[in-house]
Scaffold this motif. Structure first.
Motif, PDB file in Angstrom:
ATOM      1  N   MET A  78       0.838  -1.204   0.000  1.00 32.33           N
ATOM      2  CA  MET A  78       0.000   0.000   0.000  1.00 32.33           C
ATOM      3  C   MET A  78       0.871   1.252   0.000  1.00 32.33           C
ATOM      4  SD  MET A  78      -3.127  -0.718   2.608  1.00 32.33           S
ATOM      5  CE  MET A  78      -4.270  -2.056   2.341  1.00 32.33           C
ATOM      6  N   LYS A  79       0.387   2.267  -0.704  1.00 30.06           N
ATOM      7  CA  LYS A  79       1.127   3.521  -0.728  1.00 30.06           C
ATOM      8  C   LYS A  79       0.472   4.601   0.117  1.00 30.06           C
ATOM      9  CE  LYS A  79       3.057   7.077  -3.727  1.00 30.06           C
ATOM     10  NZ  LYS A  79       3.175   7.619  -5.108  1.00 30.06           N
ATOM     11  N   ARG A  80      -0.870   4.691   0.076  1.00 23.91           N
ATOM     12  CA  ARG A  80      -1.563   5.742   0.826  1.00 23.91           C
ATOM     13  C   ARG A  80      -2.828   5.191   1.458  1.00 23.91           C
ATOM     14  NH1 ARG A  80      -2.670  11.341  -2.170  1.00 23.91           N
ATOM     15  NH2 ARG A  80      -0.380  11.343  -2.027  1.00 23.91           N
ATOM     16  N   ILE A  81      -2.976   5.399   2.756  1.00 24.92           N
ATOM     17  CA  ILE A  81      -4.152   4.932   3.487  1.00 24.92           C
ATOM     18  C   ILE A  81      -4.787   6.099   4.228  1.00 24.92           C
ATOM     19  CG2 ILE A  81      -3.223   2.599   3.777  1.00 24.92           C
ATOM     20  CD1 ILE A  81      -2.552   3.350   6.680  1.00 24.92           C
ATOM     21  N   MET A  82      -6.073   5.951   4.520  1.00 23.90           N
ATOM     22  CA  MET A  82      -6.783   6.915   5.355  1.00 23.90           C
ATOM     23  C   MET A  82      -7.257   6.189   6.614  1.00 23.90           C
ATOM     24  SD  MET A  82      -7.656  10.136   5.490  1.00 23.90           S
ATOM     25  CE  MET A  82      -7.725  10.715   3.794  1.00 23.90           C
ATOM     26  N   ALA A  95       0.521   6.286  17.836  1.00 21.46           N
ATOM     27  CA  ALA A  95       1.589   7.047  17.182  1.00 21.46           C
ATOM     28  C   ALA A  95       2.744   6.146  16.776  1.00 21.46           C
ATOM     29  CB  ALA A  95       2.073   8.162  18.112  1.00 21.46           C
ATOM     30  N   LEU A  96       3.152   5.258  17.641  1.00 19.89           N
ATOM     31  CA  LEU A  96       4.283   4.379  17.337  1.00 19.89           C
ATOM     32  C   LEU A  96       3.957   3.417  16.201  1.00 19.89           C
ATOM     33  CD1 LEU A  96       5.503   3.679  20.983  1.00 19.89           C
ATOM     34  CD2 LEU A  96       6.675   5.045  19.231  1.00 19.89           C
ATOM     35  N   GLN A  97       2.690   2.997  16.127  1.00 14.71           N
ATOM     36  CA  GLN A  97       2.294   2.132  15.015  1.00 14.71           C
ATOM     37  C   GLN A  97       2.307   2.888  13.692  1.00 14.71           C
ATOM     38  OE1 GLN A  97      -0.975  -0.831  15.647  1.00 14.71           O
ATOM     39  NE2 GLN A  97      -1.267   0.316  17.540  1.00 14.71           N
ATOM     40  N   VAL A  98       1.789   4.108  13.705  1.00  9.25           N
ATOM     41  CA  VAL A  98       1.780   4.898  12.478  1.00  9.25           C
ATOM     42  C   VAL A  98       3.214   5.219  12.055  1.00  9.25           C
ATOM     43  CG1 VAL A  98       1.087   7.097  11.446  1.00  9.25           C
ATOM     44  CG2 VAL A  98      -0.521   5.831  12.898  1.00  9.25           C
ATOM     45  N   LYS A  99       4.084   5.466  13.023  1.00 14.95           N
ATOM     46  CA  LYS A  99       5.485   5.737  12.687  1.00 14.95           C
ATOM     47  C   LYS A  99       6.124   4.539  11.982  1.00 14.95           C
ATOM     48  CE  LYS A  99       9.785   7.682  14.465  1.00 14.95           C
ATOM     49  NZ  LYS A  99      10.687   6.792  13.725  1.00 14.95           N
ATOM     50  N   GLU A 100       5.793   3.349  12.437  1.00 12.55           N
ATOM     51  CA  GLU A 100       6.323   2.153  11.788  1.00 12.55           C
ATOM     52  C   GLU A 100       5.903   2.104  10.318  1.00 12.55           C
ATOM     53  OE1 GLU A 100       6.096  -2.728  12.236  1.00 12.55           O
ATOM     54  OE2 GLU A 100       5.738  -1.465  13.992  1.00 12.55           O
ATOM     55  N   GLY A 138       7.559   4.097   4.263  1.00 13.84           N
ATOM     56  CA  GLY A 138       7.160   4.847   3.074  1.00 13.84           C
ATOM     57  C   GLY A 138       5.675   4.904   2.801  1.00 13.84           C
ATOM     58  N   ILE A 139       4.848   4.410   3.729  1.00 17.22           N
ATOM     59  CA  ILE A 139       3.398   4.467   3.542  1.00 17.22           C
ATOM     60  C   ILE A 139       2.893   5.848   3.947  1.00 17.22           C
ATOM     61  CG2 ILE A 139       1.179   3.502   4.274  1.00 17.22           C
ATOM     62  CD1 ILE A 139       2.667   0.846   4.749  1.00 17.22           C
ATOM     63  N   GLN A 140       2.089   6.457   3.091  1.00 13.47           N
ATOM     64  CA  GLN A 140       1.522   7.771   3.378  1.00 13.47           C
ATOM     65  C   GLN A 140       0.229   7.587   4.169  1.00 13.47           C
ATOM     66  OE1 GLN A 140       1.147   9.346  -0.590  1.00 13.47           O
ATOM     67  NE2 GLN A 140       3.317   9.851  -0.738  1.00 13.47           N
ATOM     68  N   VAL A 141       0.098   8.331   5.267  1.00 11.64           N
ATOM     69  CA  VAL A 141      -1.027   8.133   6.180  1.00 11.64           C
ATOM     70  C   VAL A 141      -1.785   9.435   6.376  1.00 11.64           C
ATOM     71  CG1 VAL A 141      -1.753   7.375   8.471  1.00 11.64           C
ATOM     72  CG2 VAL A 141       0.258   6.327   7.391  1.00 11.64           C
ATOM     73  N   GLY A 142      -3.068   9.411   6.048  1.00 13.56           N
ATOM     74  CA  GLY A 142      -3.989  10.487   6.401  1.00 13.56           C
ATOM     75  C   GLY A 142      -4.837  10.044   7.567  1.00 13.56           C
ATOM     76  N   ILE A 143      -5.230  10.983   8.417  1.00 17.49           N
ATOM     77  CA  ILE A 143      -5.967  10.619   9.632  1.00 17.49           C
ATOM     78  C   ILE A 143      -7.157  11.556   9.829  1.00 17.49           C
ATOM     79  CG2 ILE A 143      -5.862  10.517  12.162  1.00 17.49           C
ATOM     80  CD1 ILE A 143      -3.050   9.503  11.965  1.00 17.49           C
ATOM     81  N   GLN A 198       3.870  14.002   0.069  1.00 13.96           N
ATOM     82  CA  GLN A 198       5.135  13.804  -0.639  1.00 13.96           C
ATOM     83  C   GLN A 198       6.341  14.184   0.218  1.00 13.96           C
ATOM     84  OE1 GLN A 198       4.350  16.086  -4.163  1.00 13.96           O
ATOM     85  NE2 GLN A 198       2.824  14.600  -4.900  1.00 13.96           N
ATOM     86  N   LYS A 199       6.123  15.030   1.217  1.00 14.43           N
ATOM     87  CA  LYS A 199       7.192  15.405   2.140  1.00 14.43           C
ATOM     88  C   LYS A 199       7.319  14.423   3.311  1.00 14.43           C
ATOM     89  CE  LYS A 199       7.261  20.391   1.272  1.00 14.43           C
ATOM     90  NZ  LYS A 199       7.103  21.748   1.868  1.00 14.43           N
ATOM     91  N   GLY A 200       6.508  13.374   3.293  1.00 13.36           N
ATOM     92  CA  GLY A 200       6.573  12.364   4.339  1.00 13.36           C
ATOM     93  C   GLY A 200       5.806  12.705   5.597  1.00 13.36           C
ATOM     94  N   MET A 201       4.904  13.686   5.509  1.00 16.25           N
ATOM     95  CA  MET A 201       4.126  14.091   6.683  1.00 16.25           C
ATOM     96  C   MET A 201       2.893  13.210   6.857  1.00 16.25           C
ATOM     97  SD  MET A 201       4.089  18.241   6.389  1.00 16.25           S
ATOM     98  CE  MET A 201       5.587  19.217   6.599  1.00 16.25           C
ATOM     99  N   VAL A 202       2.497  13.037   8.111  1.00 11.74           N
ATOM    100  CA  VAL A 202       1.176  12.501   8.415  1.00 11.74           C
ATOM    101  C   VAL A 202       0.204  13.674   8.337  1.00 11.74           C
ATOM    102  CG1 VAL A 202      -0.287  11.401  10.136  1.00 11.74           C
ATOM    103  CG2 VAL A 202       2.092  10.680   9.879  1.00 11.74           C
TER     104      VAL A 202
END
Length: 231
Positions: free
Chosen positions: A1-5, A30-35, A40-45, A117-121
């Protein structure tokens, strides 16, 4: 997966207190999302506001005003949770559909993509910006707009059942269920508006228990024990 919500229940983040935040619960998230982001997975919340506000249960407040308070509750949640994310080493930004001064940035798809693209959540707060629409609809809307691959619904319950498991010990848990069946049987995975948005835009939803050990990472990496809503 590349991008998840990822949709987080406000009540689930409150832990056993049922209101406000349980910091250890938020830090585990937070620690799970950091993993995931480290891989390289993009995460929206999107975060619900139920740990602060359930205005629709009040008969003394106008529905529009109650929903506006609920939107602000989601902004507070995102500010808090994003800071916990930062404390464990992630970059974050918060987007809202309305101006919040210097607290957030105004949502646009281009801005969200730039942050991804900048690696931000990227936190999507404030719902749709309009009353009468829930954060369920908000998360599906943003997922469709930013072209996420799947919506992950992290809840206090570990999947989708054919009845309320808290009241019926014989309730059956689905491993997979179609969005058409969710709508026809009113299974309340998300509200009806969000369900139709998911159906019409072919957006899958995976439902799982937030409080299960490492459940977010396990869900993304294939060790899934919840319910997949397929389209």
């Amino acid at each position: 997966m590349k991008r998840i919500m990822l949709k987080l229940s406000g009540e689930a983040l409150a832990g056993p207190k049922k209101t406000g935040f349980d910091e250890e619960t938020v830090k585990r998230v937070a620690l799970q999302v950091k993993e995931l982001t480290d891989e390289g997975i993009q995460v929206g919340i999107v975060i619900g506001g139920g740990n602060f506000w359930r205005g629709r249960s009040s008969e003394n407040i106008d529905r529009t005003k109650a929903d506006q308070i609920g939107m602000l509750a989601t902004v507070m949640n995102c500010i808090y949770v994003s800071e916990i994310f930062r404390s464990v080493g992630m970059l974050t930004n918060i987007l809202t559909p309305f101006e919040c001064g210097s607290f957030t940035k105004l949502f646009s798809k281009d801005r969200a993509n730039k942050y991804f693209q900048k690696g931000m959540v990227v936190f999507f707060a404030g719902g749709t910006g309009h009353p009468y629409f829930s954060t369920d609809t908000g998360v599906l809307l943003r997922a469709v707009e930013v072209e996420a691959e799947v919506v992950l619904l992290a809840k206090a319950i570990d999947g989708v059942y054919d009845d309320d498991p808290g009241k019926n010990p014989n309730a059956k848990k689905y491993e997979t269920v179609t969005i058409e069946e969710v709508i026809a049987k009113n299974l309340q995975v998300v509200d009806m508006t969000a369900s139709i948005l998911a159906r019409d835009n072919k957006m899958p939803m995976w439902v799982f228990g937030l409080n299960e050990e490492n459940s977010i990472v396990n869900t993304v990496k294939g060790n899934f024990t919840g319910t997949k809503v397929i389209v």
